[in-house]
Structure formats: structure tokens, C-alpha cells
Design a protein around this motif. Structure first.
Motif, PDB file in Angstrom:
ATOM      1  N   MET A   1       0.846  -1.179   0.000  1.00  0.00           N
ATOM      2  CA  MET A   1       0.000   0.000   0.000  1.00  0.00           C
ATOM      3  C   MET A   1       0.885   1.234   0.000  1.00  0.00           C
ATOM      4  N   ILE A   2       0.345   2.329  -0.490  1.00  0.00           N
ATOM      5  CA  ILE A   2       1.036   3.609  -0.484  1.00  0.00           C
ATOM      6  C   ILE A   2       0.211   4.567   0.365  1.00  0.00           C
ATOM      7  N   PHE A   3       0.856   5.165   1.370  1.00  0.00           N
ATOM      8  CA  PHE A   3       0.232   6.178   2.205  1.00  0.00           C
ATOM      9  C   PHE A   3       0.993   7.477   1.980  1.00  0.00           C
ATOM     10  N   VAL A   4       0.327   8.475   1.433  1.00  0.00           N
ATOM     11  CA  VAL A   4       0.917   9.791   1.236  1.00  0.00           C
ATOM     12  C   VAL A   4       0.425  10.654   2.391  1.00  0.00           C
ATOM     13  N   ASN A   5       1.336  11.058   3.269  1.00  0.00           N
ATOM     14  CA  ASN A   5       0.990  11.852   4.445  1.00  0.00           C
ATOM     15  C   ASN A   5       1.208  13.328   4.138  1.00  0.00           C
ATOM     16  N   LEU A   6       0.148  14.129   4.293  1.00  0.00           N
ATOM     17  CA  LEU A   6       0.234  15.550   3.983  1.00  0.00           C
ATOM     18  C   LEU A   6      -0.343  16.385   5.125  1.00  0.00           C
ATOM     19  N   PRO A   7       0.331  17.484   5.467  1.00  0.00           N
ATOM     20  CA  PRO A   7      -0.195  18.370   6.502  1.00  0.00           C
ATOM     21  C   PRO A   7      -1.270  19.288   5.922  1.00  0.00           C
ATOM     22  N   VAL A   8      -2.317  19.546   6.708  1.00  0.00           N
ATOM     23  CA  VAL A   8      -3.392  20.434   6.256  1.00  0.00           C
ATOM     24  C   VAL A   8      -3.743  21.425   7.357  1.00  0.00           C
ATOM     25  N   LYS A   9      -4.139  22.610   6.946  1.00  0.00           N
ATOM     26  CA  LYS A   9      -4.511  23.654   7.910  1.00  0.00           C
ATOM     27  C   LYS A   9      -5.954  23.511   8.356  1.00  0.00           C
ATOM     28  N   ASP A  10      -6.840  23.167   7.432  1.00  0.00           N
ATOM     29  CA  ASP A  10      -8.266  23.088   7.723  1.00  0.00           C
ATOM     30  C   ASP A  10      -8.757  21.707   7.303  1.00  0.00           C
ATOM     31  N   LEU A  11      -8.841  20.798   8.246  1.00  0.00           N
ATOM     32  CA  LEU A  11      -9.185  19.400   7.953  1.00  0.00           C
ATOM     33  C   LEU A  11     -10.574  19.278   7.330  1.00  0.00           C
ATOM     34  N   GLU A  12     -11.533  20.062   7.799  1.00  0.00           N
ATOM     35  CA  GLU A  12     -12.894  19.975   7.248  1.00  0.00           C
ATOM     36  C   GLU A  12     -12.920  20.423   5.791  1.00  0.00           C
ATOM     37  N   ALA A  13     -12.204  21.494   5.448  1.00  0.00           N
ATOM     38  CA  ALA A  13     -12.122  21.952   4.052  1.00  0.00           C
ATOM     39  C   ALA A  13     -11.447  20.901   3.187  1.00  0.00           C
ATOM     40  N   THR A  14     -10.433  20.264   3.739  1.00  0.00           N
ATOM     41  CA  THR A  14      -9.730  19.207   3.011  1.00  0.00           C
ATOM     42  C   THR A  14     -10.654  18.037   2.740  1.00  0.00           C
ATOM     43  N   LYS A  15     -11.416  17.631   3.729  1.00  0.00           N
ATOM     44  CA  LYS A  15     -12.353  16.515   3.544  1.00  0.00           C
ATOM     45  C   LYS A  15     -13.403  16.859   2.488  1.00  0.00           C
ATOM     46  N   ARG A  16     -13.924  18.090   2.525  1.00  0.00           N
ATOM     47  CA  ARG A  16     -14.905  18.510   1.516  1.00  0.00           C
ATOM     48  C   ARG A  16     -14.287  18.495   0.123  1.00  0.00           C
ATOM     49  N   PHE A  17     -13.047  18.978   0.006  1.00  0.00           N
ATOM     50  CA  PHE A  17     -12.380  19.035  -1.291  1.00  0.00           C
ATOM     51  C   PHE A  17     -12.212  17.634  -1.886  1.00  0.00           C
ATOM     52  N   TYR A  18     -11.644  16.719  -1.122  1.00  0.00           N
ATOM     53  CA  TYR A  18     -11.347  15.391  -1.666  1.00  0.00           C
ATOM     54  C   TYR A  18     -12.599  14.532  -1.872  1.00  0.00           C
ATOM     55  N   THR A  19     -13.601  14.672  -1.015  1.00  0.00           N
ATOM     56  CA  THR A  19     -14.851  13.948  -1.281  1.00  0.00           C
ATOM     57  C   THR A  19     -15.554  14.581  -2.480  1.00  0.00           C
ATOM     58  N   GLY A  20     -15.370  15.882  -2.683  1.00  0.00           N
ATOM     59  CA  GLY A  20     -15.908  16.553  -3.869  1.00  0.00           C
ATOM     60  C   GLY A  20     -15.276  16.069  -5.155  1.00  0.00           C
ATOM     61  N   LEU A  21     -14.044  15.570  -5.068  1.00  0.00           N
ATOM     62  CA  LEU A  21     -13.389  14.974  -6.237  1.00  0.00           C
ATOM     63  C   LEU A  21     -13.895  13.558  -6.504  1.00  0.00           C
ATOM     64  N   GLY A  22     -14.666  13.027  -5.567  1.00  0.00           N
ATOM     65  CA  GLY A  22     -15.218  11.682  -5.755  1.00  0.00           C
ATOM     66  C   GLY A  22     -14.549  10.608  -4.921  1.00  0.00           C
ATOM     67  N   PHE A  23     -13.597  10.987  -4.062  1.00  0.00           N
ATOM     68  CA  PHE A  23     -12.924  10.018  -3.219  1.00  0.00           C
ATOM     69  C   PHE A  23     -13.704   9.820  -1.923  1.00  0.00           C
ATOM     70  N   GLU A  24     -13.519   8.674  -1.302  1.00  0.00           N
ATOM     71  CA  GLU A  24     -14.190   8.384  -0.038  1.00  0.00           C
ATOM     72  C   GLU A  24     -13.201   8.473   1.117  1.00  0.00           C
ATOM     73  N   LEU A  25     -13.738   8.708   2.299  1.00  0.00           N
ATOM     74  CA  LEU A  25     -12.933   8.702   3.514  1.00  0.00           C
ATOM     75  C   LEU A  25     -13.075   7.344   4.179  1.00  0.00           C
ATOM     76  N   ASN A  26     -11.969   6.825   4.711  1.00  0.00           N
ATOM     77  CA  ASN A  26     -12.018   5.606   5.490  1.00  0.00           C
ATOM     78  C   ASN A  26     -12.272   6.021   6.935  1.00  0.00           C
ATOM     79  N   PRO A  27     -13.484   5.745   7.462  1.00  0.00           N
ATOM     80  CA  PRO A  27     -13.819   6.210   8.814  1.00  0.00           C
ATOM     81  C   PRO A  27     -12.964   5.584   9.907  1.00  0.00           C
ATOM     82  N   GLN A  28     -12.370   4.421   9.649  1.00  0.00           N
ATOM     83  CA  GLN A  28     -11.516   3.783  10.665  1.00  0.00           C
ATOM     84  C   GLN A  28     -10.267   4.609  10.949  1.00  0.00           C
ATOM     85  N   PHE A  29      -9.840   5.417   9.981  1.00  0.00           N
ATOM     86  CA  PHE A  29      -8.607   6.191  10.130  1.00  0.00           C
ATOM     87  C   PHE A  29      -8.866   7.686   9.984  1.00  0.00           C
TER      88      PHE A  29
END
Length: 142
Positions: A3-31
Motif C-alpha cells: 500500500m502507499i500512504f501519502v501523508n500531507l499536513p493540512v490547515k483546515d481538515l474539514e475543508a480538506t475533507k470537503r475538497f477530496y470527497t468533492g473529487l469523488g474520493f471516499e474517507l475511510n472512517p476507521q482512520f
């Protein structure tokens, strides 16, 4: 399977989640927590988005200022030109910004954009037949 895990720092986690789910990706709730979000790109590729406080726990030194410099260019493949353009439109509609002009080499086409934190993502398509013939080796970057 690796597996590949790309770790990136973010200032606003909620904005980041909205952005990436808006691209069509899902969040893994376990992590995903109030300190991090696991954005599933593919089954074996995950972007771990970590608040600055959480990210800094894994570092020696400081966090790169991506508004001034880039720490990486992350490139995702696409199934065709339409998917490439679709990613760019979704990115712009969800808080991203264009980064570099589109590159169109006929057999290879790509766009790039920045997420809300300034991390660069590229999305590209290559014609498999042209790659097989080595056309990708003839590209000169201006």
C-alpha cells in the motif's frame, strides 16, 4: 499487496475533507478523526491528511510552506481526456485552484491543480499504444 500512504499536513481538515470527497474520493472512517482524514484514492493508495499539530508529531524540523515551495507533485492516472478534464472541473468547484497550464502532447494529456492547502495534484492520461512505441520518451519540457 503493498500500500502507499501519502501523508500531507493540512490547515483546515474539514475543508480538506470537503475538497477530496468533492473529487469523488471516499474517507475511510476507521482512520479519520478530528486530527486526520484517510482519503482512499484506490484500494491500495491512501492520502493521510493530518492537521499541522498531528503531522508535526512525526517530524524533525518544520512543515514545508507549500504556498512558497512544493514538497511533491502527486500524479494520478486517468482513463481518458474526459476524466482528466472532469478532475480539474471538480477541483475548481470544490476549493482548488489551477496550478500549471494543461499539457497536451497528443498521446499524453494532463492538468494540474492545487488543493486548498497548496499541495499539487496532477491528473494525466497516456495512450497505451503510443507509450508502447516509446513516444513518451520524446517529450521535452519547455
Amino acid at each position: 499487496m503493498r500500500m502507499i500512504f501519502v501523508n500531507l499536513p493540512v490547515k483546515d481538515l474539514e475543508a480538506t475533507k470537503r475538497f477530496y470527497t468533492g473529487l469523488g474520493f471516499e474517507l475511510n472512517p476507521q482512520f479519520t478523526s478530528d486530527q486526520s482524514a484517510a482519503v482512499v484514492i484506490e484500494e491500495n493508495i491512501v492520502f493521510m491528511m493530518l492537521t499541522h499539530d498531528h503531522f508535526s508529531q512525526f517530524l524533525k524540523g518544520g512543515i514545508a510552506d507549500v504556498s512558497k515551495d512544493k514538497e511533491a507533485l502527486i500524479c494520478l492516472s486517468a482513463s481518458g481526456r474526459e476524466e482528466v478534464d472532469g478532475f480539474l472541473q471538480k477541483a475548481l468547484a470544490n476549493g482548488g485552484s489551477e496550478w500549471m497550464p494543461a499539457q497536451d502532447h497528443g498521446f499524453m494529456y494532463g492538468v494540474s491543480f492545487q488543493d486548498p492547502d497548496g499541495h499539487v495534484l496532477e491528473v494525466m492520461w497516456m495512450d497505451p499504444a503510443a507509450v508502447e512505441q516509446g513516444a513518451h520518451m520524446e517529450i521535452e519540457l519547455a
